[in-house]
Each structure stands twice: as C-alpha cells, then as structure tokens.
Design a protein around this motif. Structure first.
Motif: not given
Length: 164
Positions: A59-66, A89-98, A101-104
């Motif tokens: 899970v190293e790659g997933f952990a790094e992305a998180m 806005e912060g929650v929406e930006a964080t949700l986009r990041q998440l 990460v899920f997509e990757q």
C-alpha cells in the motif's frame, strides 16, 4: 606372448584407472548437485523475501498519495477565522484530491442507478418496499460501494422493490 599374470596386471591397472575416473566423475557430479541445490535454496529464499517485502509495502503508493489529502485536512484546521464558504471550498478541493487518489489506485465507486436490477455481487439489499417496479429492482441507494480493480471492497447498500 603375454604371460597371464602380466595380462591380469594390465587389466587390473585399466580397471583401477576406470574406477578412478568414475569416482572423479561422481565427485564432480556430487559437487555440481550441491551447488545447484544451494543455488535453488538461495533463489527460493530471495523469492520469499521479495514476497514478504511486497506484502509489507503493497500500500506504499496509496499511502504516499493519501499524504496530500491529510496535509490538506490539517491545513484547513489551521485557518484562524474560517468562513462557511472557505470551509466548503476546502472540503471540495480535498474531495477532488481524494477522488484523484482513488482514480490513480483503481478504487472505483459502485453507484447503482435507481431502476437497476439488484446484483448481489455488487449490492447489498437491506430492505424491500412495495413498488410498481419489477421485484429486486433498486429503489434507493443508501451508501456507495467500492471496488479495487476487480475486487469488491464494500457493496453498495440499497433498498429494493418487493413483489406485489
């Protein structure tokens, strides 16, 4: 003319030489066998170590992305006087990041559509309600499910139609 004892001595000498060659060949083969056995054992040990490392760091790659997602959440808590709009806005930006990460990492949401037939391999029906739809048709989605590549991590929680 060779005397029989001389003939026997020559024959004995020849047999001794053949025996010595055979013993030498056997010793070489035994040595080669031991080397091959040791090499096989080394390969097996290295493969086992690689498998152990793969399990440990899978899970190293997933952990790094998180980490970026966690950093964003921590930064949002440091804001002195947040407004509702800045928090949103912060929650929406964080949700986009998440979501990125899920997509990757091939973590895909299972979101069945209303009217879709219940798939027990992806959906978990927790209730039935009378409906005009066909039996076992999804009426409402209560919670998304998730798949990792082709493996179901969590089924979508749904309510389905009951037979009339």
């Amino acid at each position: 003319m060779i005397v029989p004892s001389e003939e026997m001595a020559t024959e004995t000498l020849s047999l001794e030489m053949q025996l010595e060659k055979a013993e030498q060949k056997a010793a070489e083969m035994h040595d080669a066998f031991l080397r091959a056995k040791a090499e096989t054992e080394n390969i097996r040990r290295r493969a086992q170590e690689e498998i152990t490392k793969a399990h440990k760091f899978a899970v190293e790659g997933f952990a790094e992305a998180m980490l970026a997602v966690k950093d964003s959440l921590e930064m949002s808590l440091k804001v002195e006087a947040p407004s509702v709009e800045s928090i949103k806005e912060g929650v929406e930006a964080t949700l986009r990041q998440l979501a990125h990460v899920f997509e990757q990492n091939k973590l895909v949401a299972v979101i069945p559509a209303k009217g879709e037939k219940l798939d027990p391999m992806k959906h978990q029906a927790i209730s039935t309600v009378p409906s005009d739809q066909a039996p076992n048709t999804i009426v409402e989605v209560l919670q998304k499910g998730y798949m990792l590549s082709d493996r179901l991590l969590r089924p979508a929680i749904v309510i389905v139609s009951a037979a009339k």
